[in-house]
Design a protein around this motif. Structure first.
Motif, short mmCIF file in Angstrom:
data_model
loop_
_atom_site.label_atom_id
_atom_site.label_comp_id
_atom_site.label_asym_id
_atom_site.label_seq_id
_atom_site.Cartn_x
_atom_site.Cartn_y
_atom_site.Cartn_z
N VAL A 136 49.82 33.47 31.08
CA VAL A 136 48.38 33.82 31.07
C VAL A 136 48.54 35.29 31.09
CG1 VAL A 136 46.95 34.67 33.37
CG2 VAL A 136 47.56 32.24 32.67
N MET A 137 49.27 35.90 31.37
CA MET A 137 50.28 37.54 31.38
C MET A 137 49.85 37.55 29.75
SD MET A 137 52.31 39.26 34.12
CE MET A 137 51.41 40.36 33.74
N ARG A 151 44.45 43.11 27.72
CA ARG A 151 44.77 44.26 29.02
C ARG A 151 45.91 43.67 29.76
NH1 ARG A 151 39.76 40.72 31.26
NH2 ARG A 151 41.15 38.65 31.69
N ASN A 152 46.26 44.26 30.79
CA ASN A 152 47.08 44.04 31.50
C ASN A 152 46.96 43.78 32.56
OD1 ASN A 152 49.08 45.87 30.27
ND2 ASN A 152 48.48 47.28 30.51
N GLN A 163 43.18 38.00 39.82
CA GLN A 163 43.92 37.69 41.64
C GLN A 163 43.82 36.17 41.43
OE1 GLN A 163 42.66 40.72 44.16
NE2 GLN A 163 40.74 40.13 44.26
N HIS A 164 42.33 36.00 41.56
CA HIS A 164 42.47 34.52 41.63
C HIS A 164 43.05 33.69 41.29
CE1 HIS A 164 39.08 36.21 43.73
NE2 HIS A 164 38.80 36.73 42.71
N LEU A 165 43.04 33.84 39.84
CA LEU A 165 44.19 32.76 39.12
C LEU A 165 45.37 32.89 39.28
CD1 LEU A 165 44.25 31.21 36.57
CD2 LEU A 165 44.57 33.24 35.02
N VAL A 166 45.73 34.01 39.67
CA VAL A 166 47.78 33.89 40.36
C VAL A 166 48.19 33.26 41.28
CG1 VAL A 166 49.44 35.67 41.74
CG2 VAL A 166 47.93 36.07 39.44
#
Length: 62
Positions: free
Chosen positions: A23-24, A33-34, A38-41
């Motif tokens: 994902v990152m 973007r870096n 937070q919802h995905l994590v």
């Protein structure tokens, strides 16, 4: 190789780390973007916890 013979935390940890790294990388490459949402994590962490629970249950049944 039997995945249930590994320590219980190996499979969920590997799935969480690999999916987070993917994902990152996609966010960095595609959207410039870096980081990640937070919802995905949180969703990936909860999924890893459920997988860990299933692995522990299957190890006990086996």
């Amino acid at each position: 190789m039997n995945l249930l013979s590994l320590p219980w935390w190996c499979l969920p940890a590997a799935l969480f780390v690999l999916s987070l790294a993917t994902v990152m990388a996609v966010n960095r490459w595609r959207f410039r973007r870096n980081g990640a949402s937070q919802h995905l994590v949180l969703g990936m962490f909860v999924s890893a916890c459920w997988i860990a629970a299933v692995v522990v249950i299957l190890q006990r049944v086996q």
